[in-house]
Motif scaffolding. Structure first.
Motif, short mmCIF file in Angstrom:
data_model
loop_
_atom_site.label_atom_id
_atom_site.label_comp_id
_atom_site.label_asym_id
_atom_site.label_seq_id
_atom_site.Cartn_x
_atom_site.Cartn_y
_atom_site.Cartn_z
N UNK A 159 9.07 18.73 15.04
CA UNK A 159 9.29 17.49 14.30
C UNK A 159 9.57 16.34 15.26
N UNK A 166 -3.46 6.70 15.36
CA UNK A 166 -2.47 7.74 15.59
C UNK A 166 -3.23 9.05 15.70
N UNK A 172 12.35 12.48 9.09
CA UNK A 172 12.53 13.36 10.25
C UNK A 172 11.47 13.16 11.32
N UNK A 173 10.44 12.43 11.01
CA UNK A 173 9.39 12.31 12.02
C UNK A 173 9.02 10.87 12.26
N UNK A 218 8.15 9.11 8.75
CA UNK A 218 7.69 10.01 7.69
C UNK A 218 8.83 10.91 7.23
N UNK A 219 9.02 10.97 5.93
CA UNK A 219 9.96 11.94 5.37
C UNK A 219 9.17 12.98 4.62
N UNK A 220 9.26 14.21 5.09
CA UNK A 220 8.48 15.26 4.44
C UNK A 220 9.14 15.72 3.15
N UNK A 246 7.87 1.92 7.17
CA UNK A 246 7.55 1.24 8.42
C UNK A 246 8.70 0.29 8.76
N UNK A 262 6.63 3.84 12.56
CA UNK A 262 6.10 4.44 11.34
C UNK A 262 6.81 5.76 11.11
N UNK A 284 -1.05 1.69 6.79
CA UNK A 284 -1.09 2.89 7.63
C UNK A 284 -1.49 4.04 6.74
N UNK A 335 3.67 21.61 5.81
CA UNK A 335 3.34 20.22 5.49
C UNK A 335 1.86 20.02 5.73
N UNK A 384 -2.27 15.17 11.87
CA UNK A 384 -2.22 13.91 11.13
C UNK A 384 -2.95 12.82 11.90
N UNK A 390 6.06 9.11 13.25
CA UNK A 390 4.65 9.47 13.45
C UNK A 390 3.95 8.51 14.39
N UNK A 428 8.37 12.92 0.75
CA UNK A 428 6.95 12.57 0.77
C UNK A 428 6.75 11.05 0.77
N UNK A 429 7.52 10.41 1.63
CA UNK A 429 7.45 8.94 1.70
C UNK A 429 7.28 8.51 3.15
N UNK A 430 6.66 7.37 3.30
CA UNK A 430 6.52 6.78 4.63
C UNK A 430 7.11 5.38 4.64
N UNK A 436 0.83 -1.20 0.00
CA UNK A 436 0.00 0.00 0.00
C UNK A 436 0.87 1.26 0.00
N UNK A 437 1.75 1.34 -0.95
CA UNK A 437 2.58 2.53 -1.22
C UNK A 437 3.57 2.86 -0.11
N UNK A 438 3.74 2.00 0.85
CA UNK A 438 4.71 2.27 1.89
C UNK A 438 5.67 1.09 2.02
N UNK A 493 0.33 14.65 0.17
CA UNK A 493 0.02 13.25 -0.13
C UNK A 493 -1.47 13.20 -0.43
N UNK A 523 7.96 -1.50 3.97
CA UNK A 523 8.10 -2.16 5.26
C UNK A 523 9.47 -2.83 5.29
#
Lengths: 268, 413
Positions: free
Chosen positions: B228, B375, A83-84, A107-109, A116, A105, B347, B244, B356, A86, A112-114, A57-59, B250, A61
Motif C-alpha cells: 500500500x 500514472x 491508505x494509498x 485512494x481509499x479502498x 485530490x 491523488x 483523474x 482490490x 492501476x 496513487x 472506494x473514493x478518491x 468528475x466524482x472525485x 470502481x 478536490x
C-alpha cells in the motif's frame, strides 16, 4: 506589429482559436452532495484551513495551504482511511500565477473514493516531503523535482530520476521548448568531446526526413549517387537508374526511358 | 566532499568511497536479459546477499507528458501505445476514458462491448507474455514456447481487427473506429475453448515443479503495508492480501454486468503473484465468453453505433462526412484544430494488466492538454525494488523482477 509571444510559455499553440470562444467548465458540485466526502471534509476542516473544496468528475478536490501538506496527508492516511497515494505531481502556472499547483491523488479502498489534495506554491518554494507517510512519494517527488525543479524538504535522495543526474533545466516547465534547449541539443557533444568540438561535429539532425545532398556517406543521394566518401561539388550529373526485376513483375511493363515521355511541366 | 554544480567533468568523480567493509557494488543492467528492458540496478552486496539496492530508471524516457502538452487529444492516442507496449489497447483505453469523462461523452453500447473484448484480449496477451518471459528467466523454456504460441493466436485476432500486432491504437476517444471482423467471434471462441487446457498445461509444468517452487516460494515477500505504501496495484497488490480490482470496485465500461472473481492471496511472495496471474487469465477468459454474448445481443437489438454522438467533440460517421456539408466542416475543424474539452481536471484510473493505470488531465479549455500526468503502475513496481531486494540473493533478483512484471516503456514514459 509582431504578435506577442509569452516567453514563459513556449509550448505549441493551436493555429487558430476563435476570438469570441469561451471555454465551458467541467461541472463542479458541492461537497455536501456526497455523504462520504462531506464527512471527510468536515474532519479536514476541523483541523486545517481549507481554501476551496468541490467535487469534480466524482472525485473531491481540496485546496490546502502548502505548509499543511504533510499533516493533512497524515490525517487522511491514519484517520480517514486514504491508505494509498496513487499519484502526485505538479502543474506549471509560472506564466500566469508565478507558481505551481501540486496535487496528491489519494485512494481509499475501504470507501472506494478518491480525493485530490491540491496546494499552490510560489516559484522557488520547496514542499514538505511526504515520503515518511507513503514510500511511493519517494519516487514521485524525485520525478516532480526532475520535471519541475520543485524540491521536497527531508527527502532522503533528492536527485533526478528520469533525466540524467547532470541535466540542466526542467523539461516539463512551460518555458522549456519541446525540441529541448541549447544544453539539451549539445548534451552528448559537450559531455564526450567538450564544448570546443561543437563546430566540428555540428548540430544533431533531429529531423529524420532531412536529406543532405552533399552527404556521400549515407543513402541521401538517390539519383545522384557517387562512390562513398567522394568530395561533392554539387555539379554531378543525374544518374538515370531504373529498378526492374529480372523476370519482370506481374502487370508492370519494362520501363524504356527512350520511348517514354517525360512530363516536365507540372501544370501539364 | 561537496559536489560542484555546473562542473563539466562527470559527477561521479566527486564521490568518495569508504572501503571499510566487504561490500561489493554490482551494476545490474541497463542491458541485461532478465531486466525486461532498460533497468539499471546498483546492488550493494555482502557475499551474494544484497544489502542495498538502488534501481535507476530513465533509459527509455521519451517525455510523453511533454509531448501530450504539445498535441491535440486525438494525436496523442498513438503515443500511448508506446507505454505498456505489451498491452497497448489498455493504454489507449485509459486515455480515451479520461477524455470522455472530462468532456462527458456517453459511448454506444456496442463500442463498449468491443472495447471490453479488446481490453481482456490485451490482458491475456500481457499475462501470457509475463508468464513466458518470467518462466524463461527462471529457466523454463517450454513454458515460454507454449505461452507464446497462445499469445500468437490472440495477436492474430487483434491483427485481424486493427492491422497491428503490438501498437494497436484500436480505441478512439468516444468509441471504437471499426466493428469487429466477421471471423473475430469464431476465432476468439476457438481460442477460448482451447485456452483452459493451455493454462492447465502451464500449471502442470510449473505448479509443482521443484525448481520453480524453490525460486518462487518465500521469495520477494511484499507485506500488505509495504504494497500500500509503495502505491502497488494490480496483481502486485492482490498477491499481497488486498483484493482490490478497479474493474470490480470502481466499475467502468460494462464490467458491472459481467461476472468474474478477483483472485487474491495473502502470501505476498513470487509464487502468490504467479498464482494470481494464472487465475486472472481464467477470469479474463470468463469475461470474454460473456462479452461474446453481449456482442450478439447488440446485434439482435440492432445497436450498430460505434462512436459517441457529440458534434462538438467527435467527428460524424464517415457516411455523414461524405454526404453532409456541416459534418464535413465539423470533421475538418476537429482534425485540424482538435477538440477543446471544458476547463477542469480529471483523474481516471483503469485496471490495466499491470495495475492501476491512471490519466490525470488538467484542461484549460484549449485544444492541447495543459497538463497530462500518466500514472503508470510499473513506475512504483520498480521503485519497490529499493525496499524489496535487500536481504535477498542475486538469483532472487531475476525472479523478483520477473514477477513484478515491469515494462519500461511505462516506467520511463
Amino acid at each position: 506589429m509582431r504578435a506577442y509571444k509569452a516567453k514563459g510559455d513556449v509550448q505549441a499553440k493551436p493555429y487558430y482559436t476563435d476570438r469570441y470562444w469561451v471555454a465551458p467548465q467541467v461541472a463542479k458540485f458541492d461537497v455536501e452532495s456526497d455523504e462520504v466526502f462531506a464527512k471527510d471534509l468536515e474532519v479536514i476542516k476541523s483541523k486545517f484551513d481549507v481554501l476551496e473544496a468541490f467535487i469534480q468528475v466524482e472525485q473531491m478536490t481540496v485546496f490546502i495551504k502548502p505548509e499543511d501538506n504533510y499533516r493533512v496527508l497524515e490525517l487522511l492516511k491514519n484517520e480517514l482511511e486514504y491508505t494509498q497515494l496513487s499519484e502526485m505531481s505538479a502543474i506549471d502556472f509560472l506564466e500566469t500565477r508565478d507558481g505551481f499547483e501540486v496535487f496528491y491523488q489519494m485512494l481509499s479502498m475501504n470507501k472506494r473514493k478518491r480525493v485530490r489534495i491540491k496546494m499552490f506554491i510560489k516559484n522557488g518554494v520547496a514542499v514538505n516531503s511526504v515520503e515518511k507517510l507513503f514510500r511511493s512519494a519517494d519516487w514521485s517527488e524525485r520525478e516532480m523535482f526532475d520535471m519541475f525543479g520543485i524540491e521536497a524538504n527531508d527527502h532522503p535522495f533528492m536527485k533526478r530520476i528520469l533525466m540524467p543526474y547532470d541535466w540542466q533545466g526542467y523539461p516539463l516547465l512551460k518555458s522549456y521548448p519541446l525540441q529541448g534547449d541549447e544544453f539539451a541539443s549539445w548534451y552528448e557533444v559537450d559531455k564526450i568531446f567538450g564544448k570546443e568540438a561543437r563546430e566540428e561535429i555540428g548540430p544533431e539532425i533531429r529531423d529524420t526526413a532531412t536529406i543532405d545532398r552533399y552527404d556521400s556517406e549515407r543513402f541521401a543521394r538517390l539519383g545522384h549517387e557517387v562512390p562513398k566518401g567522394t568530395k561533392i561539388t554539387g555539379n554531378e550529373p543525374k544518374v538515370t537508374q531504373s529498378y526492374q526485376e529480372d523476370g519482370g513483375v506481374f502487370l508492370i511493363k519494362k520501363l524504356d526511358r527512350d520511348n517514354s515521355k517525360v512530363i516536365d511541366d507540372p501544370q501539364r | 566532499m561537496a559536489q560542484i554544480k555546473n562542473r563539466l567533468t562527470p559527477f561521479f568523480e566527486n564521490i568518495t568511497f569508504d572501503r571499510d567493509d566487504n561490500e561489493l557494488v554490482l551494476n545490474f543492467g541497463p542491458q541485461h536479459p532478465s531486466a525486461h528492458g532498460q533497468l539499471r540496478l546498483m546492488l550493494h552486496l555482502q557475499q551474494e546477499q544484497i544489502v542495498k539496492a538502488h534501481p535507476d530508471v530513465g533509459y527509455l524516457h521519451r517525455g510523453m507528458e511533454k509531448m501530450a502538452e504539445n498535441m491535440i487529444y486525438n494525436e496523442f492516442m498513438p503515443t500511448t501505445d508506446r507505454m505498456d507496449y505489451i498491452a497497448s489497447s489498455s493504454n489507449n483505453y485509459g486515455f480515451a476514458l479520461a477524455v470522455e469523462k472530462l468532456v462527458g461523452l456517453e459511448v454506444p453500447r456496442r463500442a463498449k462491448v468491443i472495447r471490453m473484448m479488446l481490453l481482456e484480449i490485451n490482458r491475456l496477451m500481457s499475462h501470457l507474455f509475463w508468464l513466458a518471459t518470467t518462466a524463461l528467466d527462471i529457466g523454463a523454456m517450454t513454458v515460454f514456447l507454449y505461452a507464446f504460441r497462445e499469445r500468437e493466436y490472440l495477436m492474430d485476432i487483434i491483427e485481424g481487427y486493427c492491422g497491428a500486432r503490438l501498437t494497436h491504437s484500436a480505441i478512439r476517444i468516444g468509441g471504437v473506429p471499426l466493428d469487429i471482423q466477421d471471423t473475430f467471434i469464431d476465432q476468439l471462441k476457438n481460442f477460448l475453448d482451447n485456452f483452459p487446457q493451455a493454462i492447465k498445461d502451464y500449471e502442470d509444468l510449473l505448479d509443482k515443479n521443484r525448481i520453480w517452487l524453490m525460486r518462487m516460494e518465500e521469495v520477494g515477500v511484499i507485506s500488505t503495508e509495504m504494497a500500500l505504501s509503495w502505491g502497488c496495484s494490480g496483481p502486485m497488490l492482490r498477491a499481497s492480501g488486498v483484493a482490490w480490482d478497479i474493474r470490480k470496485d470502481e466499475p467502468y465500461e460494462l464490467y458491472d454486468e459481467v461476472e468474474f472473481r478477483v483472485p487474491w492471496s495473502d502470501k505476498g511472495d513470487n509464487y502468490a503473484r504467479y498464482r494470481v496471474y494464472m487465475e486472472e487469465m481464467r477470469e479474463s477468459a470468463k469475461i470474454l465468453y460473456q462479452t461474446i454474448d453481449m456482442y450478439k445481443k447488440t446485434q439482435i437489438n440492432n445497436q450498430t453505433e460505434l462512436m459517441a454522438h457529440s458534434p462538438k467533440y467527435i467527428s460524424a460517421p464517415k457516411l455523414d462526412i461524405m454526404t453532409q456539408n456541416y459534418s464535413l466542416m465539423q470533421h475538418f475543424v476537429l482534425v485540424t484544430q482538435g477538440m477543446r474539452p471544458p476547463v477542469g481536471e480529471v483523474y481516471i484510473a483503469t485496471e490495466s494488466p499491470k495495475g492501476e493505470l491512471g490519466y490525470f488531465i488538467n484542461s484549460q479549455g484549449g485544444a492541447y492538454p495543459y497538463r497530462l500526468k500518466i500514472r503508470a503502475p510499473s513506475f512504483w513496481h520498480t521503485g519497490i525494488l529499493t525496499d524489496l531486494l535487500p536481504g535477498h540473493y542475486i538469483p532472487d533478483v531475476v525472479s523478483i523482477i520477473g514477477t513484478t512484471n515491469i515494462v519500461f516503456g511505462e516506467v520511463d514514459r
